[in-house]
Scaffold this motif. Sequence first.
Motif, PDB file in Angstrom:
ATOM      1  N   MET A  63     -23.428 -20.785  -2.338  1.00  0.00           N
ATOM      2  CA  MET A  63     -22.591 -21.417  -1.516  1.00  0.00           C
ATOM      3  C   MET A  63     -21.485 -20.982  -2.758  1.00  0.00           C
ATOM      4  O   MET A  63     -21.410 -22.159  -4.406  1.00  0.00           O
ATOM      5  CB  MET A  63     -22.943 -22.685  -1.187  1.00  0.00           C
ATOM      6  N   ARG A  64     -20.149 -21.394  -2.378  1.00  0.00           N
ATOM      7  CA  ARG A  64     -18.791 -21.607  -3.132  1.00  0.00           C
ATOM      8  C   ARG A  64     -18.424 -22.313  -2.377  1.00  0.00           C
ATOM      9  O   ARG A  64     -17.610 -22.288  -1.087  1.00  0.00           O
ATOM     10  CB  ARG A  64     -18.263 -20.280  -3.803  1.00  0.00           C
ATOM     11  N   ARG A  65     -17.950 -23.567  -2.812  1.00  0.00           N
ATOM     12  CA  ARG A  65     -16.473 -24.310  -2.642  1.00  0.00           C
ATOM     13  C   ARG A  65     -15.644 -25.239  -3.714  1.00  0.00           C
ATOM     14  O   ARG A  65     -16.035 -25.448  -4.577  1.00  0.00           O
ATOM     15  CB  ARG A  65     -17.703 -25.384  -1.779  1.00  0.00           C
ATOM     16  N   SER A  66     -14.430 -25.360  -2.968  1.00  0.00           N
ATOM     17  CA  SER A  66     -13.390 -25.791  -4.122  1.00  0.00           C
ATOM     18  C   SER A  66     -12.735 -26.373  -3.502  1.00  0.00           C
ATOM     19  O   SER A  66     -12.568 -26.882  -2.581  1.00  0.00           O
ATOM     20  CB  SER A  66     -12.948 -24.128  -4.732  1.00  0.00           C
ATOM     21  N   GLU A  67     -11.150 -26.753  -4.191  1.00  0.00           N
ATOM     22  CA  GLU A  67     -10.350 -27.601  -3.308  1.00  0.00           C
ATOM     23  C   GLU A  67      -9.831 -26.022  -2.299  1.00  0.00           C
ATOM     24  O   GLU A  67      -9.123 -27.052  -1.265  1.00  0.00           O
ATOM     25  CB  GLU A  67      -9.186 -27.518  -4.388  1.00  0.00           C
ATOM     26  N   ASP A  68      -9.835 -25.163  -2.065  1.00  0.00           N
ATOM     27  CA  ASP A  68      -8.748 -23.994  -1.717  1.00  0.00           C
ATOM     28  C   ASP A  68      -9.988 -23.487  -0.598  1.00  0.00           C
ATOM     29  O   ASP A  68      -9.287 -22.418   0.231  1.00  0.00           O
ATOM     30  CB  ASP A  68      -7.640 -24.039  -1.873  1.00  0.00           C
ATOM     31  N   TRP A 124     -13.942 -22.789   1.170  1.00  0.00           N
ATOM     32  CA  TRP A 124     -15.407 -23.014   1.163  1.00  0.00           C
ATOM     33  C   TRP A 124     -16.131 -21.451   1.734  1.00  0.00           C
ATOM     34  O   TRP A 124     -16.068 -21.396   2.938  1.00  0.00           O
ATOM     35  CB  TRP A 124     -15.220 -23.869   1.949  1.00  0.00           C
ATOM     36  N   LEU A 125     -17.145 -20.327   1.206  1.00  0.00           N
ATOM     37  CA  LEU A 125     -18.006 -20.041   1.253  1.00  0.00           C
ATOM     38  C   LEU A 125     -19.088 -20.024   1.808  1.00  0.00           C
ATOM     39  O   LEU A 125     -20.124 -20.626   0.656  1.00  0.00           O
ATOM     40  CB  LEU A 125     -17.337 -18.710   0.416  1.00  0.00           C
ATOM     41  N   ASP A 126     -19.537 -19.610   2.810  1.00  0.00           N
ATOM     42  CA  ASP A 126     -21.129 -20.213   2.203  1.00  0.00           C
ATOM     43  C   ASP A 126     -21.985 -18.681   3.654  1.00  0.00           C
ATOM     44  O   ASP A 126     -22.076 -18.514   4.508  1.00  0.00           O
ATOM     45  CB  ASP A 126     -22.049 -21.446   2.800  1.00  0.00           C
ATOM     46  N   LEU A 127     -23.125 -18.565   3.432  1.00  0.00           N
ATOM     47  CA  LEU A 127     -23.834 -18.713   4.449  1.00  0.00           C
ATOM     48  C   LEU A 127     -25.376 -19.762   4.332  1.00  0.00           C
ATOM     49  O   LEU A 127     -26.069 -19.867   3.346  1.00  0.00           O
ATOM     50  CB  LEU A 127     -24.883 -17.401   3.553  1.00  0.00           C
ATOM     51  N   LEU A 128     -25.700 -19.475   5.188  1.00  0.00           N
ATOM     52  CA  LEU A 128     -26.669 -21.065   5.748  1.00  0.00           C
ATOM     53  C   LEU A 128     -28.065 -21.213   6.886  1.00  0.00           C
ATOM     54  O   LEU A 128     -27.899 -19.580   7.477  1.00  0.00           O
ATOM     55  CB  LEU A 128     -25.908 -22.033   6.154  1.00  0.00           C
ATOM     56  N   ASP A 129     -29.133 -21.499   6.280  1.00  0.00           N
ATOM     57  CA  ASP A 129     -30.741 -20.812   7.178  1.00  0.00           C
ATOM     58  C   ASP A 129     -30.338 -22.288   8.358  1.00  0.00           C
ATOM     59  O   ASP A 129     -31.083 -22.542   8.421  1.00  0.00           O
ATOM     60  CB  ASP A 129     -31.461 -20.831   6.971  1.00  0.00           C
ATOM     61  N   GLU A 130     -29.115 -23.018   8.520  1.00  0.00           N
ATOM     62  CA  GLU A 130     -29.435 -24.255   9.866  1.00  0.00           C
ATOM     63  C   GLU A 130     -28.064 -24.498   9.940  1.00  0.00           C
ATOM     64  O   GLU A 130     -26.975 -23.908   9.674  1.00  0.00           O
ATOM     65  CB  GLU A 130     -29.387 -25.461   8.466  1.00  0.00           C
ATOM     66  N   GLN A 131     -28.382 -25.266  11.282  1.00  0.00           N
ATOM     67  CA  GLN A 131     -26.402 -25.908  11.715  1.00  0.00           C
ATOM     68  C   GLN A 131     -25.634 -25.576  10.743  1.00  0.00           C
ATOM     69  O   GLN A 131     -25.698 -26.140   9.503  1.00  0.00           O
ATOM     70  CB  GLN A 131     -26.804 -27.037  12.600  1.00  0.00           C
ATOM     71  N   LEU A 132     -23.880 -25.211  11.488  1.00  0.00           N
ATOM     72  CA  LEU A 132     -23.269 -24.983  10.466  1.00  0.00           C
ATOM     73  C   LEU A 132     -22.011 -26.508  10.729  1.00  0.00           C
ATOM     74  O   LEU A 132     -22.416 -27.167  11.528  1.00  0.00           O
ATOM     75  CB  LEU A 132     -22.170 -24.528  10.597  1.00  0.00           C
ATOM     76  N   PRO A 133     -21.496 -27.207   9.277  1.00  0.00           N
ATOM     77  CA  PRO A 133     -21.155 -28.595   9.494  1.00  0.00           C
ATOM     78  C   PRO A 133     -19.530 -28.584  10.622  1.00  0.00           C
ATOM     79  O   PRO A 133     -19.006 -28.471   8.764  1.00  0.00           O
ATOM     80  CB  PRO A 133     -21.130 -28.891   8.475  1.00  0.00           C
ATOM     81  N   ILE A 134     -19.655 -27.778  11.473  1.00  0.00           N
ATOM     82  CA  ILE A 134     -18.540 -27.711  12.260  1.00  0.00           C
ATOM     83  C   ILE A 134     -17.055 -28.824  11.679  1.00  0.00           C
ATOM     84  O   ILE A 134     -15.769 -28.453  10.682  1.00  0.00           O
ATOM     85  CB  ILE A 134     -18.617 -27.418  13.462  1.00  0.00           C
ATOM     86  N   GLU A 135     -17.578 -30.461  11.853  1.00  0.00           N
ATOM     87  CA  GLU A 135     -16.848 -31.231  11.329  1.00  0.00           C
ATOM     88  C   GLU A 135     -16.406 -31.296   9.608  1.00  0.00           C
ATOM     89  O   GLU A 135     -15.300 -31.300  10.000  1.00  0.00           O
ATOM     90  CB  GLU A 135     -17.210 -32.418  12.309  1.00  0.00           C
ATOM     91  N   GLU A 136     -16.988 -30.884   9.336  1.00  0.00           N
ATOM     92  CA  GLU A 136     -17.097 -31.266   8.272  1.00  0.00           C
ATOM     93  C   GLU A 136     -16.313 -30.074   7.552  1.00  0.00           C
ATOM     94  O   GLU A 136     -14.693 -30.713   6.959  1.00  0.00           O
ATOM     95  CB  GLU A 136     -18.062 -31.479   7.656  1.00  0.00           C
TER      96      GLU A 136
END
Length: 170
Positions: free
Chosen positions: A1-6, A8-20
């Motif tokens: 995962m890469r998440r910064s202020e500007d 957000w990149l990720d590969l997940l094996d669970e439901q995606l946090p759409i609202e977040e």
Amino acid sequence: MRRSEDTWLDLLDEQLPIEEVRRWAIRDDCGAVVVFCGTTRDHAGDLTGVTALHYEAYEAHVVPRLEALVAETRSAWPAVVAVAALHRTGKVALGEEAVVVAVSSPHRAEAFAAAAHLIDRLKATVPIWKQEVSTAGRRWSPIAAQIEEAPMTMVSHPGTQQPTDAGPYR
């Protein structure tokens, strides 16, 4: 995962946090947030009765490829402020999101164009493959072609330049 202020990149094996993701993309200096969600539907081309999709990825290459696409997007649309691209792996049930991209910018034209470009390039160039699960069994998506660097061409539109790709959808 890469998440910064500007970014957000990720590969997940669970439901995606759409609202977040949507909330994360909202910025005081941006009047436009475009969020695209790709969901599992009950058919795929000539295949009916789809009940789920199963995604596999070359994980070591996904985030670096996404980083390159974000750089490409920011270069084409310098007004873009925040960019997110998250994709699922494993089983994705009918109606669930397999991918989400979000782009925020001061104005909607750039946000829409950048989000469309990002999802199109993601599908064409990121090493993620889809297996379709249906009442008839399982099959790899017939258009899950070998991942290649899709060539970019510049198409001129009033007020903006939009890169487009010639890559296949998976």
